[in-house]
Design a protein around this motif. Sequence first.
Motif, PDB file in Angstrom:
ATOM      1  N   UNK A  20       0.852  -1.191   0.000  1.00  0.00           N
ATOM      2  CA  UNK A  20       0.000   0.000   0.000  1.00  0.00           C
ATOM      3  C   UNK A  20       0.891   1.245   0.000  1.00  0.00           C
ATOM      4  N   UNK A  21       1.916   1.198   0.841  1.00  0.00           N
ATOM      5  CA  UNK A  21       2.833   2.341   0.920  1.00  0.00           C
ATOM      6  C   UNK A  21       4.268   1.861   0.726  1.00  0.00           C
ATOM      7  N   UNK A  22       4.989   2.545  -0.157  1.00  0.00           N
ATOM      8  CA  UNK A  22       6.426   2.288  -0.288  1.00  0.00           C
ATOM      9  C   UNK A  22       7.152   3.555   0.113  1.00  0.00           C
ATOM     10  N   UNK A  23       8.171   3.397   0.954  1.00  0.00           N
ATOM     11  CA  UNK A  23       8.967   4.542   1.386  1.00  0.00           C
ATOM     12  C   UNK A  23      10.387   4.358   0.877  1.00  0.00           C
ATOM     13  N   UNK A  24      10.890   5.357   0.169  1.00  0.00           N
ATOM     14  CA  UNK A  24      12.262   5.292  -0.344  1.00  0.00           C
ATOM     15  C   UNK A  24      13.176   5.923   0.699  1.00  0.00           C
ATOM     16  N   UNK A  25      14.067   5.132   1.244  1.00  0.00           N
ATOM     17  CA  UNK A  25      15.013   5.656   2.227  1.00  0.00           C
ATOM     18  C   UNK A  25      14.840   5.002   3.585  1.00  0.00           C
ATOM     19  N   UNK A  26      15.804   4.182   3.971  1.00  0.00           N
ATOM     20  CA  UNK A  26      15.761   3.518   5.272  1.00  0.00           C
ATOM     21  C   UNK A  26      16.570   4.265   6.306  1.00  0.00           C
ATOM     22  N   UNK A  27      16.313   5.544   6.418  1.00  0.00           N
ATOM     23  CA  UNK A  27      16.955   6.348   7.460  1.00  0.00           C
ATOM     24  C   UNK A  27      15.933   6.662   8.532  1.00  0.00           C
ATOM     25  N   UNK A  28      16.275   7.623   9.364  1.00  0.00           N
ATOM     26  CA  UNK A  28      15.394   7.940  10.482  1.00  0.00           C
ATOM     27  C   UNK A  28      14.035   8.428   9.991  1.00  0.00           C
ATOM     28  N   UNK A  29      14.026   9.285   8.962  1.00  0.00           N
ATOM     29  CA  UNK A  29      12.754   9.830   8.477  1.00  0.00           C
ATOM     30  C   UNK A  29      11.853   8.738   7.898  1.00  0.00           C
ATOM     31  N   UNK A  30      12.436   7.890   7.053  1.00  0.00           N
ATOM     32  CA  UNK A  30      11.648   6.833   6.417  1.00  0.00           C
ATOM     33  C   UNK A  30      11.148   5.819   7.431  1.00  0.00           C
ATOM     34  N   UNK A  31      12.036   5.397   8.340  1.00  0.00           N
ATOM     35  CA  UNK A  31      11.654   4.391   9.336  1.00  0.00           C
ATOM     36  C   UNK A  31      10.623   4.958  10.314  1.00  0.00           C
ATOM     37  N   UNK A  32      10.796   6.226  10.690  1.00  0.00           N
ATOM     38  CA  UNK A  32       9.840   6.843  11.620  1.00  0.00           C
ATOM     39  C   UNK A  32       8.469   6.944  10.957  1.00  0.00           C
ATOM     40  N   UNK A  33       8.452   7.330   9.677  1.00  0.00           N
ATOM     41  CA  UNK A  33       7.174   7.427   8.968  1.00  0.00           C
ATOM     42  C   UNK A  33       6.498   6.063   8.921  1.00  0.00           C
ATOM     43  N   UNK A  34       7.278   5.027   8.580  1.00  0.00           N
ATOM     44  CA  UNK A  34       6.718   3.673   8.513  1.00  0.00           C
ATOM     45  C   UNK A  34       6.198   3.242   9.885  1.00  0.00           C
ATOM     46  N   UNK A  35       6.979   3.556  10.905  1.00  0.00           N
ATOM     47  CA  UNK A  35       6.594   3.183  12.272  1.00  0.00           C
ATOM     48  C   UNK A  35       5.264   3.830  12.663  1.00  0.00           C
TER      49      UNK A  35
END
Lengths: 406, 81
Positions: A20-35
């Motif tokens: 449903x959602x793909x986030x480009x970037x496994x840094x703090x911003x991307x991981x926090x958004x996913x979390x």
Amino acid sequence: MSYLRLRRLWKPSPLKRRYEVVIIGGGIHGLATAYYLARHHGIRDVAVLESQYIGFGGSGRNTAIVRANQRTVENVRLYEEGLKLWRVLTDELDYNLMFFNCGVLGLGHSEASVSAFRMLCNTHNFLGVKSELLDPQQCAEMIPGLDISDRLAFPVQAGLYHPPGGVVRHDAVVWGLAKGASAHGVHIHQGCEVQGIDTEGGRVTGVRTTLGPIGCKRLGIMAGGYGGAVAAMLGMELPIHPLTIQAMVTHPLKPFLHHVFSSGAYHVYANQTLKGEIATGAHMDPQVNYTNDATAYYLKHQAEALTELIPALRGVRFMRIWAGLADMTPDMAPIMEGNLGYDGLFLDAGWGYFGFKSGPVAGKYMAEYMATDERPAMLRAFQLKRFLENRYSGETAAAMKYGHWD
Amino acid sequence: MTFRLTCPVCGKRDVYEFTFGGQERGPRPGQEGLSAEDHFRWTQYRLIPYAPGEEWWYHAQGCGLWFKTTRDPATNREVEE
């Protein structure tokens, strides 16, 4: 002996062909958004794609300083909430983020910076954020060995002390958020480089990666300094200049520096890590690039500036130097946008050198934006169109002059 | 690592002798009828992909020449013609 047993913080997950959602970037911003997408909004069908390993970029290359002493109301509010999140997250994630609330001291070396400090101090206090003006003597009491004499070309004239600030262990934040996101069902795919973005009829439909195509309804570009290069895949021009910023650590010393201090005039910020090293940095190469090139030129420059302010550090050796990317915008404030050019395309970029301190709070609001399609009130000030409407954020008024872009 | 740029007058010199002048982006749009939006786009909006591009550099600590060269932001190095 169960404490010696190695346990994975996050699960390896199978790569699905559609999320449903793909986030480009496994840094703090991307991981926090996913979390936050999974935790607050029940959207668990989320993939975080990281081209290297999580925390490879700015998330693992910053100097871990956190503070909320920005210039403008919108920014102070955002970063203040960000500061409060470290304690909450430590608890929520059940992972020690090692928030060291040691306070941040800015040094002013000119009449202009003293009046800027006065303005900043009033802004902070007005918004209920602690800050106080110090005279040079008080600065020297806080930073042992600080030279406040008039030997310096630009003697210390005042300090702005910001007690709520401090340092956070940046790797712990990456790992903790990955652990939390994974526990809520988020898939984290490392070594998965995005090479193209697919759109159809004005909608984002997916990404092409080194591990094959992945479809999605919503796409978040949260690639830190690499955000401009990802947007360029869509031919999207942005007012973002990616520049390398360098940092370094000395060999470990006995604890003596109990606060973060920074000096705009001398291009230094420094703090002593829990291991005893003096972590210091601030220099930026002026040419746009996506590398992590560190240079002897700035190593020398940093040594000169640091020992000018604290002469006792002469003879201390630098042990490591590294560099990360800062994606600079013209007004030193970030760009957080939704449905940008295409339905389902979200952008969280332009954080400059404020990307670490803002990670969790940016993730929280980007998750809300992605889940509801409605721009949270907190993000109103960070729209891309502010530039085209000549409504720059006033953040540059607080910034030290680092280069040609500000 | 630092790197060297090729000045048309002085040859290969350390990059810190030069001042970065930004990407080549064509002539400045005419002042006549220029909207604030178009002006901002021209001065600030950039497409910076992982690909070589033409740039302006100024040999500040050398001969003082403004010149164009091609550099790749992905490698941070000058691209040999």
